[in-house]
Design a protein around this motif. Structure first.
Motif, short mmCIF file in Angstrom:
data_model
loop_
_atom_site.label_atom_id
_atom_site.label_comp_id
_atom_site.label_asym_id
_atom_site.label_seq_id
_atom_site.Cartn_x
_atom_site.Cartn_y
_atom_site.Cartn_z
N UNK A 4 44.30 -20.26 25.77
CA UNK A 4 44.17 -19.47 24.53
C UNK A 4 44.25 -20.86 23.85
N UNK A 5 43.56 -21.18 22.80
CA UNK A 5 43.73 -21.86 21.75
C UNK A 5 43.99 -21.56 20.81
N UNK A 6 45.61 -22.70 19.86
CA UNK A 6 46.64 -22.71 19.21
C UNK A 6 45.50 -22.65 17.71
N UNK A 7 44.63 -23.55 17.91
CA UNK A 7 44.43 -23.55 16.94
C UNK A 7 42.37 -23.83 17.68
N UNK A 8 41.60 -22.26 17.51
CA UNK A 8 39.87 -22.37 17.99
C UNK A 8 39.19 -23.31 17.22
N UNK A 9 39.41 -23.57 16.55
CA UNK A 9 38.93 -23.71 15.29
C UNK A 9 38.54 -25.55 14.88
N UNK A 105 34.43 -26.96 24.11
CA UNK A 105 33.35 -26.14 23.67
C UNK A 105 33.26 -27.85 23.12
N UNK A 106 31.87 -28.30 23.01
CA UNK A 106 31.95 -29.57 22.04
C UNK A 106 30.32 -29.63 22.30
N UNK A 152 31.67 -15.49 19.02
CA UNK A 152 33.20 -15.31 19.64
C UNK A 152 34.02 -15.99 20.49
N UNK A 153 35.59 -15.70 20.14
CA UNK A 153 35.81 -16.64 21.60
C UNK A 153 35.77 -16.40 22.65
N UNK A 159 29.87 -20.48 27.62
CA UNK A 159 29.79 -21.37 27.58
C UNK A 159 30.22 -22.49 27.58
N UNK A 160 31.32 -22.75 27.59
CA UNK A 160 32.16 -23.43 28.47
C UNK A 160 32.75 -23.98 29.53
#
Length: 186
Positions: A4-9, A105-106, A152-153, A159-160
């Motif tokens: 869970x990224x702190x900064x998803x975006x 995701x890239x 969505x997350x 996908x990742x």
């Protein structure tokens, strides 16, 4: 693995400023879709005046010094929610593989080298069409960036994780087997 990224975006880029690497696309793309609230992390050498100008223009830009210490690099990746691989001259991108390996995701330039890497996985990475015209290039990148930011997350996570299958073709064993087939055909 996915965490869970702190900064998803948060959009992340690794590399020094070389015009053909086009690191500014992430910021110009965010500007184009009016998402200047999204942070950008740029790891690399920032001694070029270009970076200083960009840093003054964009408040959410964090210039992270180039670092080969794995702990520092891991800290960088822990802060990234979307990888940005925009180079148009690297036949094989280590940064692309690092993002994929870490389950990030890239967004990737749709050119020969990266196309070969993502072959069979185009549905779980985010290629954008590269253009010679800078305005068209920004437009193309922006559309893909906007799409990724809208996912969505959970979908990004799926996908990742699926994209990590790319790595199976690049293990030492597989590469040795491929070279043996080329060098010593039956």
């Amino acid at each position: 693995s996915w965490r869970p990224y702190k900064h998803l975006d948060t959009v992340g880029y690794i590399g020094r400023f070389v015009p053909r690497k086009r690191p500014e696309l992430a910021i110009l793309g965010l500007e184009k879709i009016d998402r200047l609230d999204v942070p950008c992390l740029m790891m690399g050498r920032h001694d070029h005046e270009f970076w200083q100008k960009l840093n003054k223009k964009y408040d959410n830009l964090d210039l992270v010094p180039e670092n080969y210490n794995m702990n520092e690099k891991d800290k960088f990746f822990d802060r990234v929610g979307i990888g940005s691989f925009t180079s148009v001259y690297e036949p094989f991108g280590y940064s692309l593989m690092e993002f994929i390996d870490r389950g990030i995701p890239v967004i990737v330039a749709d050119i020969d080298g990266p196309q070969e890497i993502i072959e069979g996985f185009r549905d779980c990475v985010y290629p954008y069409e590269v253009h010679q015209d800078k305005c068209k290039d920004i437009e193309s990148y922006s559309k893909v960036l906007e799409h990724v930011l809208s996912l969505s997350p959970e979908e990004r996570k799926r996908n990742a994780q699926k994209a990590r299958g790319i790595l199976e073709r690049f293990t030492p064993e597989v590469i040795i087997k491929m070279w043996n087939t080329i060098i010593c055909p039956d």
